[in-house]
Design a protein around this motif. Structure first.
Motif, mmCIF file in Angstrom:
data_model
loop_
_atom_site.group_PDB
_atom_site.id
_atom_site.type_symbol
_atom_site.label_atom_id
_atom_site.label_comp_id
_atom_site.label_asym_id
_atom_site.label_seq_id
_atom_site.Cartn_x
_atom_site.Cartn_y
_atom_site.Cartn_z
ATOM 1 N N ARG A 86 0.753 -1.401 -0.138
ATOM 2 C CA ARG A 86 -0.072 -0.055 0.059
ATOM 3 C C ARG A 86 0.787 1.345 0.017
ATOM 4 O O ARG A 86 0.599 2.298 -0.554
ATOM 5 N N LYS A 87 1.937 1.363 0.831
ATOM 6 C CA LYS A 87 2.829 2.536 0.777
ATOM 7 C C LYS A 87 3.466 2.793 -0.736
ATOM 8 O O LYS A 87 3.627 3.760 -1.000
ATOM 9 N N GLU B 287 0.987 4.019 -2.804
ATOM 10 C CA GLU B 287 0.584 5.524 -2.426
ATOM 11 C C GLU B 287 1.862 6.392 -3.010
ATOM 12 O O GLU B 287 1.770 7.424 -3.597
ATOM 13 N N GLU C 141 1.658 6.818 -6.780
ATOM 14 C CA GLU C 141 0.581 7.655 -7.352
ATOM 15 C C GLU C 141 1.223 9.120 -7.194
ATOM 16 O O GLU C 141 0.748 9.830 -7.850
#
Length: 94
Positions: free
Chosen positions: A84-85, A88, A91
């Motif tokens: 997830r990190k 992110e 992104e």
């Protein structure tokens, strides 16, 4: 009369029965089959030993599986957090 003190006829039938009962109560250790008792006792000990050993082995297997599953869940959770990190961060870089 029968059973009266000093009558010379001995104890009353009920007292005789009670005396025989008390005598047989204290005589049972001599008439008991101790060898058979020891064999059955060791059979019981064997059963207790087998059940205890099986329980200990089963508990160890259960705890081992629980530790591995917990470890796997922890690694999976850490990987999800890392993914997830990274997602992110990717992104934000766009």
């Amino acid at each position: 009369a029968q059973g009266r003190p000093g009558s010379g006829r001995g104890p009353a039938p009920r007292a005789r029965r009670r005396g025989a009962m008390v005598k047989s109560l204290f005589n049972w250790p001599k008439t008991f089959n101790w060898y058979s008792f020891a064999l059955y006792r060791y059979k019981v000990y064997d059963v207790i030993w087998k059940v205890s050993a099986t329980a200990v082995i089963g508990a160890n297997i259960y705890l081992g599986v629980a530790v591995v599953q917990t470890w796997n869940a922890s690694v999976h959770r850490t990987w999800q957090h890392y993914a997830r990190k990274e997602r992110e961060r990717a992104e934000l870089m766009e």
